[in-house]
Write an enzyme that holds these catalytic residues in place. Structure first.
Site, PDB file in Angstrom:
ATOM      1  N   LYS A  38       0.954  -1.158   0.135  1.00  0.00           N
ATOM      2  CA  LYS A  38       0.171   0.060   0.064  1.00  0.00           C
ATOM      3  C   LYS A  38       0.719   1.196   0.124  1.00  0.00           C
ATOM      4  CE  LYS A  38      -0.714   0.415   4.824  1.00  0.00           C
ATOM      5  NZ  LYS A  38       0.005   1.170   5.409  1.00  0.00           N
ATOM      6  N   THR A  39       2.032   1.215   0.688  1.00  0.00           N
ATOM      7  CA  THR A  39       3.010   2.466   0.810  1.00  0.00           C
ATOM      8  C   THR A  39       3.192   2.738  -0.710  1.00  0.00           C
ATOM      9  OG1 THR A  39       3.712   1.933   2.827  1.00  0.00           O
ATOM     10  CG2 THR A  39       4.911   3.537   1.730  1.00  0.00           C
ATOM     11  N   ASP A 218      -3.562   7.585   4.866  1.00  0.00           N
ATOM     12  CA  ASP A 218      -3.088   6.218   5.010  1.00  0.00           C
ATOM     13  C   ASP A 218      -3.379   5.766   6.428  1.00  0.00           C
ATOM     14  OD1 ASP A 218      -1.421   4.060   4.745  1.00  0.00           O
ATOM     15  OD2 ASP A 218       0.350   5.018   5.400  1.00  0.00           O
ATOM     16  N   GLU A 219      -3.367   4.385   6.754  1.00  0.00           N
ATOM     17  CA  GLU A 219      -4.125   3.648   7.867  1.00  0.00           C
ATOM     18  C   GLU A 219      -5.394   4.142   8.195  1.00  0.00           C
ATOM     19  OE1 GLU A 219      -2.402   1.293   8.721  1.00  0.00           O
ATOM     20  OE2 GLU A 219      -0.173   1.666   8.854  1.00  0.00           O
ATOM     21  N   GLN A 249      -6.710  -4.576  10.574  1.00  0.00           N
ATOM     22  CA  GLN A 249      -5.524  -3.935  11.316  1.00  0.00           C
ATOM     23  C   GLN A 249      -5.780  -2.648  12.186  1.00  0.00           C
ATOM     24  OE1 GLN A 249      -1.455  -3.934   9.160  1.00  0.00           O
ATOM     25  NE2 GLN A 249      -2.539  -4.531   7.403  1.00  0.00           N
ATOM     26  N   ARG A 663       3.750  -9.556  10.125  1.00  0.00           N
ATOM     27  CA  ARG A 663       5.036  -8.814  10.199  1.00  0.00           C
ATOM     28  C   ARG A 663       6.312  -9.810   9.590  1.00  0.00           C
ATOM     29  NH1 ARG A 663       3.029  -4.838   9.173  1.00  0.00           N
ATOM     30  NH2 ARG A 663       1.078  -5.976   9.305  1.00  0.00           N
TER      31      ARG A 663
END
Length: 793
Positions: A38-39, A218-219, A249, A663
């Site tokens: 996504k980044t 974002d997020e 998340q 992660r």
DNA sequence: TAGTTTTAAGTTTTT
DNA sequence: CTTAAAACTA
């Protein structure tokens, strides 16, 4: 699909990613699973907008949740196109502060405000709730903070949803009143006030909508209601809005994050397009499956299927250990076996399959758990870095220094005044301070004036005069610096400057320790403060003149602290800012908004190669990070999940588990201890509920599977683990406990013995309490916390 | 009232 | 067990 004319930076994208980048027109919601790039999508989109759509970089606003994410995003976008450096990439709070410095006046706020952290807010509140116990004050402070997250004012009817007590409402109103008189803001205000201004001032709203034609978030799953309102207030009919998030998340509900924001986004922004990114490029299939199988147990979710693009890999390992010491040494050994020698190899030239220290991360639920790992790693010489636990800016000496600086820019700062006016002692006691504050509330001036009219005793008057002289001198130093940075910047609402956000120097965090005291430090005890350039001259002068430096230095000699050293670090950090009022405001703002920085790696070996170190980190702090090998520790009921709570809270814990597990790129380990020391007591804990929920096809179990752990009792899932079976009855005598016996426990109240069983470490007694919870303990180990009350149930 | 000793309480997670 | 708050003494 045509590839002719597609710029190379778009070629690396998969079809969905590319679709997201090329999308324009209607609002866009990108549902991006963990590790789905996504980044990359956001940064590429910024570059694409600038290059292909001819958008002025400065009209792009991208908001993130953490400073780290903001910096990373800026860096990566610049790599694709240099011009992206002119886009505004900030955290919500940093954006809010930027907004208020320019437009706060419209809400009666001077541009020289200081941002209060939670501690300051509590100090302010306790002066309102005079003789309330601290715990009560904290509750109210928390409530006010939540209220602001939900965009509720003291007169909002919905305030009862936060806290129904009328006293809470009054308290909130008084708090706001007092804050207004002081002229500062808290974290919540940084979001709430801009929204209020944008709503009340159409002209300001128009200007901002004109300025930002593209807004990205974002997020997004972590945004709270107030942040959503801010997004809406900034959005006009022609603004292109794009939000990216993952409902699985969402782990910040406890501080107001609303998953609803993401679930209902399409309702709030009409004609929203949705693009899903479901290809995971980070983890191997078994890891992803293990993580997904847990979060699949949640009910309130959009639901998605992540595909592991990397394919097969090592099966995650679950290890059962007797206690936390064994857990620490297990982790140490596991890491050592794979990475010993990687520091000497300098990262290259190691054998194939050789891991570096930095490939590893040890995850835990609470910061307190890091201690055991630190001790063990230190003993073995394993280089490590603790992320996030550092509380440099919460240290007493640092808070003192910051209060002094805050009072310098804002002589109405009552909280700062209270904190330092009598430190070191100047004969200004609590009674005198109260009198000054009282006068301050009557007069409409600052505290300096108020003190003149407070009718103090000669002693107090002399003391307070000395204090103000120090402040005066400091202020003179700032003013004479001339302030080339343009003090007027705050008055006009010049929207042109996209001033970047410089990171505080890492050195500001050295010597922090984590309050654990045992950390080695190569630094000599300093005997005086030394100033360097810029603002540090003023900071050093103030600390010296006020006597704060001397005060803490004296303390150092008595109890071996490093306070003067810490103050020196603060002075060093200030040297990056220009001498002057603007520079000081900038310095304070950065400290308030970006205080969680990684501590430099501990241990001598690591200093040669500071980047090659094991990461010790909380589950929460891992969001957005990735590691080749991850160990998730403390997987026990009561630790993680923290306690048996309500359903929705359990779901949040489950998402936290999911975040942690995803992660891992190559290898994932899970550890669960049978016994754990907590609050100085040792108690037996059951394995985490989440372990049961992991799909058994992607788990290898090592160690003794605890008795009664149903899911693993069957031989089918037992790969090398042994199941402990116990007899039942003849044990009672040996144990000294019998079934049905009544028990009292300090922490848990009354209960009864349900069962006595045997184990390798002697008889195990299971007790059920009236609260419904159960505990087990070894009879020859732990009986002391359990008191027999001599009757049968 | 300042500095000490004793007692109680408590541990998520963060901008 | 560690830290903060209350209680106490000089």
């Amino acid at each position: 699909m045509q590839s002719a004319g597609v710029p190379s930076y778009l070629e690396v994208l998969n079809p969905e990613q590319r679709r997201a980048v090329l999308h324009s027109g209607r609002p866009l919601l990108i549902l991006a699973g963990a590790g789905s790039g996504k980044t990359r999508v956001i940064t590429t989109k910024i570059a694409w907008l600038i290059r292909e759509k001819g958008i002025d970089p400065r009209s792009i606003l991208a908001v993130t949740f953490t400073n780290k994410a903001a910096r990373e995003m800026a860096e990566r976008a610049r790599l694709i196109d240099e011009r992206a450096g002119d886009a505004m990439l900030r955290t919500f709070h940093s954006f809010g502060a930027w907004f208020l410095r320019r437009n706060g006046r419209l809400a009666g706020l001077d541009s020289g405000f200081v941002i209060y952290d939670d501690d300051d807010a509590i100090s302010l509140l306790s002066s309102i709730l005079d003789d309330a116990p601290k715990a009560e004050v904290k509750k109210f402070a928390h409530g006010i903070s939540r209220a602001k997250d939900y965009f509720l004012s003291p007169d909002s009817p919905d305030l009862v949803l936060i806290d129904g007590r009328e006293k809470f409402r009054e308290c909130y109103a008084l708090y706001e009143e007092k804050m207004a008189r002081i002229g500062n803001v808290d974290f919540g205000d940084l979001i709430k006030k801009p929204v209020e201004i944008l709503r009340q001032e159409p002209e300001v709203a128009r200007r901002f909508r004109e300025r930002f034609s593209v807004i990205m978030v974002d997020e997004y799953q972590d945004a709270n209601v107030a942040q959503f309102e801010l997004l809406k207030a900034l959005t006009g009919p022609d603004t292109y809005v794009c939000v990216v998030g993952d409902d699985d998340q969402s782990i910040y509900r406890f501080r107001g994050a609303e998953v609803k924001n993401i679930l209902e986004f399409p309702d709030r922004f009409s004609d929203t397009d949705i693009i899903r990114l479901e290809r995971n490029y980070r983890s191997t299939a078994p890891i992803l499956k293990a993580a997904s199988s847990v979060v699949n147990h949640n009910r309130g979710r959009l639901g998605k299927t992540l595909n592991a693009e990397r394919g097969a890999g090592k099966i995650p390992v679950l290890v059962f250990l007797p206690n936390q010491d064994e857990e620490a040494s297990f982790c140490a050994e596991l890491i050592e076996n794979s990475a010993r020698g990687s520091d000497a190899a300098g990262g290259k030239g190691g054998k194939a399959g050789q891991a570096r220290w930095s490939d590893w991360a040890v995850l835990y639920r609470t910061n307190a758990q890091s201690l055991g790992f630190e001790t063990e790693f230190l003993r073995r010489g394993i280089p490590y870095r603790v992320v996030g636990s550092l509380k440099f800016y919460e240290r007493e000496e640092i808070k003192d220094a910051l209060a002094l600086l805050a009072f310098l820019v804002n002589p109405r700062d009552e909280v700062a005044f209270r904190r330092v006016v009598n430190k070191p002692v100047r004969g200004v006691g609590a009674a005198s301070v109260d009198r000054v504050i009282e006068q301050f509330e009557i007069l409409d001036g600052d505290l300096i004036e108020a003190a003149k009219n407070a009718g103090l005793s000669a002693k107090a008057q002399a003391g307070i005069k000395a204090f103000f002289e120090v402040i005066e001198n400091g202020r003179a130093l700032l003013d004479q610096a001339g302030d080339g940075s343009g003090a007027s910047g705050a008055d006009n609402d010049d929207l042109a400057a996209a001033d970047s956000v410089p990171a505080l120097p890492a050195s500001a965090n050295k010597g922090g320790g984590s309050g654990k005291g045992k950390r080695r430090r190569a630094v000599k005890e300093p005997h005086e403060l030394v100033s360097g350039e810029g603002l540090s001259v003023c900071v050093e002068r103030l600390l010296r003149d006020s006597g704060i430096a001397e005060y803490h230095q004296a303390g150092d000699e008595v109890s071996g602290n490093q306070r003067l050293y810490n103050l020196q670090e603060l002075v060093n950090a200030a040297s990056l800012y220009p001498l002057g009022r603007e520079g000081l405001l900038d310095f304070l703002e950065h400290i308030e908004l970006d205080r969680s920085l990684a501590e430099p790696a501990a241990d001598g070996a690591a200093e040669r190669d500071a980047d090659n170190a094991v990461t010790l980190i909380t589950f929460h702090n891992t969001k957005g990070l990735e590691f080749r090998r991850v160990i998730m520790t403390g997987l026990e009921q009561g630790v993680f999940p923290r306690a048996d709570k309500k359903d929705y809270e359990l779901e949040e814990e489950r998402r936290l588990f999911y975040v942690g597990a995803t992660r891992a790129m190559d290898e994932l380990y899970l550890s669960s201890c049978e016994m754990r020391r907590m609050y100085g007591r040792t108690e037996i804990s059951a394995p985490s509920l989440f372990l049961r929920e992991i799909d058994k096809s992607c788990l290898r179990i090592i160690g003794d599977v605890p008795y009664g752990f149903g899911a693993f009792d069957g031989a089918a899932v037992n790969h090398g683990g042994q199941i402990r079976q116990g007899g039942a009855n003849a044990l009672e005598e040996k144990a000294g406990w019998r079934r049905g016996e009544r028990v009292f426990h300090d922490d848990h109240g009354y209960g009864a013995v349900m069962e006595v069983r045997d184990s390798d470490d002697g008889p195990v007694v299971r007790v059920r309490f009236e609260t419904g919870e159960e505990l087990r303990f070894y009879s020859d180990f732990q009986g002391s916390a359990f008191e027999k009350i001599g009757q049968d149930y």
